[in-house]
Design a protein around this motif. Sequence first.
Motif, short mmCIF file in Angstrom:
data_model
loop_
_atom_site.label_atom_id
_atom_site.label_comp_id
_atom_site.label_asym_id
_atom_site.label_seq_id
_atom_site.Cartn_x
_atom_site.Cartn_y
_atom_site.Cartn_z
N ARG A 58 0.22 1.58 -9.88
CA ARG A 58 -0.05 0.14 -9.82
C ARG A 58 -1.04 -0.31 -10.88
N SER A 109 -2.95 -7.09 -2.56
CA SER A 109 -2.72 -5.86 -1.80
C SER A 109 -1.91 -4.89 -2.66
N GLY A 110 -1.85 -3.65 -2.24
CA GLY A 110 -1.05 -2.65 -2.97
C GLY A 110 0.40 -3.05 -3.08
N GLN A 113 0.75 -5.89 -5.54
CA GLN A 113 0.62 -5.38 -6.90
C GLN A 113 1.92 -4.71 -7.35
N GLN A 114 2.57 -3.98 -6.45
CA GLN A 114 3.83 -3.34 -6.81
C GLN A 114 4.89 -4.39 -7.11
N LEU A 138 2.45 2.61 0.57
CA LEU A 138 2.73 1.30 1.14
C LEU A 138 3.18 1.40 2.60
#
Length: 185
Positions: A58, A109-110, A113-114, A138
């Motif tokens: 990421r 958030s992760g 971001q992805q 995730l």
Amino acid sequence: LGPNGAGKSTTLKTISGMLDVEEGRVASGNVRMLGQDITGASAERMVADGVVHVVEGRKVLRHMTAEQNLVVGGHRLTRMADVKQGLERVYGLIPRLAELRTRTAGYLSGGEQQLLLIGRAMMARPRLLMIDEPSLGLAPLMVKEIFDLLAKLRGEGVSLLIVEQHAQAALALADHGYILENGRV
């Protein structure tokens, strides 16, 4: 698919021209795409040829907004109208990014971001989108959202090469599955 250290990420880096950045090289054999030898091709050439690589980890531009990250992905687009069209397409594919456009990327958030990284890759108008471990770390609902997006892209004619530990999700999307072990299929 394959265990850690099998060569999955290295395979993607070899295709995308990023292996050279890490001072790696192809020691034997060659890499061919669409009948052409691309062994040792630069990352710049590969992007120009429509190959876009979303690396593991990421790597958003943390201090920039989500929209600024997307615009960076369209850096090869020379006309502002093409950049705007690219943004509209990404926001149509990933409506959540339209809502997040002014947020600082490092605070997403992760999963967000992805999604941003996939959107940024789409700004480059890839023919082949290579994505390394899109579900890593995730929550299950976000994994589903990511793979639903990848299925949508596939349905639009974007070729995908995915390195993924979540075998069930990857194989549900794939035409072909390969298992690498110690650098061998």
